[in-house]
Scaffold this active site. Structure first.
Site, PDB file in Angstrom:
ATOM      1  N   ASP A 285     167.079  41.784  92.596  1.00 38.61           N
ATOM      2  CA  ASP A 285     166.842  42.052  94.014  1.00 38.61           C
ATOM      3  C   ASP A 285     165.893  43.244  94.123  1.00 38.61           C
ATOM      4  O   ASP A 285     166.100  44.278  93.464  1.00 38.61           O
ATOM      5  CB  ASP A 285     168.172  42.356  94.714  1.00 38.61           C
ATOM      6  CG  ASP A 285     168.023  42.457  96.216  1.00 38.61           C
ATOM      7  OD1 ASP A 285     168.194  41.427  96.881  1.00 38.61           O
ATOM      8  OD2 ASP A 285     167.714  43.557  96.709  1.00 38.61           O
ATOM      9  N   ASN A 293     159.267  46.328 104.386  1.00 43.95           N
ATOM     10  CA  ASN A 293     158.855  45.458 105.501  1.00 43.95           C
ATOM     11  C   ASN A 293     158.690  46.272 106.781  1.00 43.95           C
ATOM     12  O   ASN A 293     157.725  46.086 107.534  1.00 43.95           O
ATOM     13  CB  ASN A 293     159.893  44.355 105.724  1.00 43.95           C
ATOM     14  CG  ASN A 293     159.494  43.050 105.046  1.00 43.95           C
ATOM     15  OD1 ASN A 293     158.335  42.835 104.710  1.00 43.95           O
ATOM     16  ND2 ASN A 293     160.473  42.180 104.830  1.00 43.95           N
ATOM     17  N   ASP A 302     155.299  40.086 102.154  1.00 44.14           N
ATOM     18  CA  ASP A 302     155.004  38.770 101.579  1.00 44.14           C
ATOM     19  C   ASP A 302     154.184  38.907 100.301  1.00 44.14           C
ATOM     20  O   ASP A 302     154.422  38.195  99.311  1.00 44.14           O
ATOM     21  CB  ASP A 302     154.240  37.920 102.593  1.00 44.14           C
ATOM     22  CG  ASP A 302     155.110  37.533 103.783  1.00 44.14           C
ATOM     23  OD1 ASP A 302     156.345  37.675 103.685  1.00 44.14           O
ATOM     24  OD2 ASP A 302     154.540  37.095 104.806  1.00 44.14           O
ATOM     25  N   GLU A 328     164.560  38.620  99.321  1.00 48.21           N
ATOM     26  CA  GLU A 328     163.961  39.362  98.201  1.00 48.21           C
ATOM     27  C   GLU A 328     164.726  39.145  96.910  1.00 48.21           C
ATOM     28  O   GLU A 328     164.598  39.913  95.963  1.00 48.21           O
ATOM     29  CB  GLU A 328     163.899  40.859  98.539  1.00 48.21           C
ATOM     30  CG  GLU A 328     165.237  41.570  98.614  1.00 48.21           C
ATOM     31  CD  GLU A 328     165.905  41.477  99.983  1.00 48.21           C
ATOM     32  OE1 GLU A 328     166.772  42.306 100.273  1.00 48.21           O
ATOM     33  OE2 GLU A 328     165.560  40.559 100.765  1.00 48.21           O
TER      34      GLU A 328
END
Length: 408
Positions: A285, A293, A302, A328
């Site tokens: 992760d 973000n 992205d 993620e």
């Protein structure tokens, strides 16, 4: 005792011609009328009818054996020429054909009732045959690219034209006097037979030519159908591959999506149990991904997901299956791999992610990831069990300070 007379000869010619007309019908079925073969079938039918009429003219009205049969012979020649014009793509005029037939009928009527002469009628028929045979022959000679069987038709047309000219000369200069057609002897019957059989052979070779033409068209159509079939097969294969890719691949990263990853994982668990092989599952992760973000925007997030996916792909073996399970969270299924070997692989991947330069990740600081690994145990009956244990190890890695590997 069998005697070969004119009636026998013309009956034979008539039956042969009608058989050829039937063969044309069988070749084309209902689509006969608008084809060269349809015209040639009408030629054979008209020629056969003319021969049968003259063979039985003794029991029919007088004009049957003097006008009707000869007119049908000319009609037969017209259909030979018309069908060949269709075949080679030459323009033709039904008006001119009608004028030729009308002139022939007038001639036969004159030589039957105005100035009766059997030799004149024979000469007129022979002249028509020679003219139409030669005209048909010229059309075929001038048109390249026809089927191979054309040369046989050309040869028989030339022979029939020559014989018709011989008959014309014999009719013009022969001193033999015969009042009616059927009254001729054996030599006369032979002359009639040769002319009739040559006409039948013209129809027969036209049938052969039409058969070759249809065969070539069928072969060409078969080739085109095969080509279309191959193209369609390729399109279907490509579309199937694309649909399979869409159904099994994560559109953002190009890795296996969760559904496909879990299906493959269950298959690998069954294989590992069957052959008593080790299997290890790795879960990672991205640390602080929500903050990335929020600070740098979703486009940056992205791009980072794609870079991490590339790192997973680059550090995986051919037998390994990298995937994105969601958000993620990434995973790596490692068949025939022990927990120790999997931990070493996880450490390599962790260092690879930690050393991704900012210009590549799109994030202006170091990016790290936390890892949880779970080796297959006897109580793991499905991927859900492995994922749950690896997820618990992953949370321990995050609680322990992130950017580290923990094993279940």
């Amino acid at each position: 005792m069998f005697t070969f007379d004119v009636a026998t000869a013309t009956s034979l010619v008539g039956f042969l011609s009608i058989l050829i007309a039937c063969a044309f019908r069988g070749l084309h079925g209902p689509a006969l009328a608008g084809t060269p073969g349809g015209q040639w079938a009408m030629s054979a039918l008209a020629g056969g009818a003319a021969a049968l009429l003259v063979a039985h003219s003794a029991t029919l009205p007088g004009y049957i054996g003097t006008i009707a049969d000869n007119a049908l012979s000319v009609v037969s020649l017209v259909f030979i020429h018309r069908g060949t014009a269709m075949l080679v793509g030459t323009r033709y005029s039904d008006r001119y054909y009608a004028l030729w037939v009308a002139a022939a009928v007038a001639g036969f009527a004159w030589f039957s009732y105005g100035q009766p002469s059997l030799q004149a009628r024979i000469g007129l028929v022979s002249a028509y045959r020679a003219a139409f045979y030669c005209a048909t022959l010229l059309m075929l000679i001038k048109r390249p690219g026809l089927p191979a069987g054309t040369r046989y038709l050309v040869d028989i047309l030339a022979l029939a034209a020559i014989w018709s000219l011989v008959r014309l000369g014999a009719a013009a200069f022969s001193g033999e006097h015969v009042d009616t057609f059927l009254a001729g002897g054996s030599s006369f019957a032979v002359m009639v037979s040769v002319g009739g059989i040559l006409h039948v052979l013209v129809n027969a070779f036209q049938f052969r030519l039409e058969s070759e033409k249809i065969r070539d068209e069928l072969a060409a159509n078969a080739g085109r159908l095969q080509e279309k079939r191959d193209t369609l097969k390729t399109v279907v294969a490509e579309r199937t591959a694309e649909l399979t890719r869409q159904a099994t691949t994560d559109s953002m990263t190009g890795l296996a999506n969760r559904r496909y990853f879990m299906e493959r994982g269950n298959d690998e668990i069954e294989r590992a149990r069957r052959y008593h092989l080790p299997l290890t599952f790795l879960l990672l992760d991205i640390d602080h991904f929500k903050q990335i973000n929020d600070r740098f925007g979703h486009p940056a997030g992205d791009k980072l997901l794609q870079v991490i996916a590339q790192a997973c792909q680059s550090n995986a073996r051919n037998v390994d299956l990298p995937g994105r399970l969601g958000g993620e969270e990434f995973a790596l299924l490692m068949p025939e791999t022990s927990a120790i070997a999997a931990r070493l692989a996880a450490e390599r991947l962790r260092r690879a992610i930690a050393t991704i330069p900012p210009e590549l990740s799109g994030v202006p600081h170091q990016v790290t990831a936390s890892f949880g690994i779970a080796a297959l145990k006897s109580y793991d009956t499905s991927m859900e069990s492995l994922v749950a244990r690896a997820d618990a190890a992953l949370y321990r890695a995050k609680d322990g300070g992130r950017n580290r590997v923990e094993a279940a």
